[in-house]
Design a protein around this motif. Structure first.
Motif, PDB file in Angstrom:
ATOM      1  N   SER A  88       5.890   3.217   2.340  1.00  0.00           N
ATOM      2  CA  SER A  88       5.727   2.035   3.179  1.00  0.00           C
ATOM      3  C   SER A  88       4.371   1.401   2.920  1.00  0.00           C
ATOM      4  O   SER A  88       3.406   2.069   2.552  1.00  0.00           O
ATOM      5  CB  SER A  88       5.865   2.385   4.663  1.00  0.00           C
ATOM      6  OG  SER A  88       4.840   3.288   5.062  1.00  0.00           O
ATOM      7  N   ILE A  89       4.366   0.116   3.101  1.00  0.00           N
ATOM      8  CA  ILE A  89       3.140  -0.686   3.102  1.00  0.00           C
ATOM      9  C   ILE A  89       3.243  -1.554   4.345  1.00  0.00           C
ATOM     10  O   ILE A  89       4.167  -2.359   4.462  1.00  0.00           O
ATOM     11  CB  ILE A  89       3.007  -1.553   1.838  1.00  0.00           C
ATOM     12  CG1 ILE A  89       2.974  -0.666   0.593  1.00  0.00           C
ATOM     13  CG2 ILE A  89       1.764  -2.431   1.921  1.00  0.00           C
ATOM     14  CD1 ILE A  89       3.009  -1.433  -0.717  1.00  0.00           C
ATOM     15  N   GLY A  90       2.331  -1.349   5.267  1.00  0.00           N
ATOM     16  CA  GLY A  90       2.411  -2.083   6.523  1.00  0.00           C
ATOM     17  C   GLY A  90       3.709  -1.779   7.231  1.00  0.00           C
ATOM     18  O   GLY A  90       4.094  -0.625   7.396  1.00  0.00           O
ATOM     19  N   ALA A  91       4.440  -2.837   7.633  1.00  0.00           N
ATOM     20  CA  ALA A  91       5.690  -2.678   8.379  1.00  0.00           C
ATOM     21  C   ALA A  91       6.915  -2.722   7.474  1.00  0.00           C
ATOM     22  O   ALA A  91       8.033  -2.881   7.948  1.00  0.00           O
ATOM     23  CB  ALA A  91       5.788  -3.756   9.451  1.00  0.00           C
TER      24      ALA A  91
ATOM     25  N   SER B  13      -3.314   2.175   2.741  1.00  0.00           N
ATOM     26  CA  SER B  13      -2.370   1.073   2.810  1.00  0.00           C
ATOM     27  C   SER B  13      -0.972   1.470   2.363  1.00  0.00           C
ATOM     28  O   SER B  13      -0.020   0.821   2.713  1.00  0.00           O
ATOM     29  CB  SER B  13      -2.863  -0.112   1.974  1.00  0.00           C
ATOM     30  OG  SER B  13      -2.988   0.273   0.623  1.00  0.00           O
ATOM     31  N   VAL B  14      -0.835   2.527   1.578  1.00  0.00           N
ATOM     32  CA  VAL B  14       0.469   2.988   1.112  1.00  0.00           C
ATOM     33  C   VAL B  14       0.714   4.363   1.706  1.00  0.00           C
ATOM     34  O   VAL B  14      -0.150   5.232   1.645  1.00  0.00           O
ATOM     35  CB  VAL B  14       0.521   3.083  -0.431  1.00  0.00           C
ATOM     36  CG1 VAL B  14       1.863   3.636  -0.886  1.00  0.00           C
ATOM     37  CG2 VAL B  14       0.249   1.734  -1.055  1.00  0.00           C
TER      38      VAL B  14
ATOM     39  N   GLY C 205       8.394   0.959  14.496  1.00  0.00           N
ATOM     40  CA  GLY C 205       7.955  -0.433  14.428  1.00  0.00           C
ATOM     41  C   GLY C 205       8.080  -1.104  13.068  1.00  0.00           C
ATOM     42  O   GLY C 205       7.500  -2.172  12.854  1.00  0.00           O
ATOM     43  N   PHE C 206       8.834  -0.513  12.149  1.00  0.00           N
ATOM     44  CA  PHE C 206       9.033  -1.160  10.854  1.00  0.00           C
ATOM     45  C   PHE C 206       9.889  -2.412  11.034  1.00  0.00           C
ATOM     46  O   PHE C 206      10.793  -2.448  11.849  1.00  0.00           O
ATOM     47  CB  PHE C 206       9.690  -0.192   9.860  1.00  0.00           C
ATOM     48  CG  PHE C 206       8.735   0.830   9.333  1.00  0.00           C
ATOM     49  CD1 PHE C 206       7.991   0.592   8.189  1.00  0.00           C
ATOM     50  CD2 PHE C 206       8.572   2.031   9.994  1.00  0.00           C
ATOM     51  CE1 PHE C 206       7.097   1.531   7.714  1.00  0.00           C
ATOM     52  CE2 PHE C 206       7.672   2.987   9.532  1.00  0.00           C
ATOM     53  CZ  PHE C 206       6.935   2.734   8.390  1.00  0.00           C
TER      54      PHE C 206
END
Length: 107
Positions: free
Chosen positions: A55-58, A33-34, A88-89
């Motif tokens: 980053s975490i997700g977007a 996740s990280v 895609g962030f």
């Protein structure tokens, strides 16, 4: 996990090249996740600017950066924005509000 290349980008007139490197840290469930990132700006064989972030997700957070050639930090910031956009962030936490970040369009 071993780092892997996530994006290549040429910035400007082909004078600089930027690349992002990411590695993942497993979360408690065994998933990832990280992600930790190193974004580097090269001029020929010379590393001239870069940053570390995660980053975490977007969402991407800049932790620290450096430059050793005038204006290369600004080029690295723009290259980072393009890399994040292409990957895609949706959110970029630039950290502290500083004049050069505002000049580049930070809000």
């Amino acid at each position: 996990a071993a780092p892997s290349r996530v994006q290549g980008l040429s910035a400007g007139e082909g004078k600089f090249g930027a690349k992002g490197i990411a590695s993942q840290a497993p979360d408690a469930s065994g998933g990832c996740s990280v992600r930790c990132h190193s974004i580097e700006l090269w001029c020929g064989d010379h590393l001239v600017a870069g940053e570390l972030g995660y980053s975490i997700g977007a969402a991407y957070t800049s932790l620290t950066g450096f430059y050793c050639v005038a204006s290369s930090g600004a080029v690295q910031c723009v290259a980072t924005a393009r890399i994040l956009q292409r990957k895609g962030f949706r959110y970029w936490d630039l950290g502290m509000e500083l004049p050069y970040k505002l000049q580049l369009g930070a809000r």
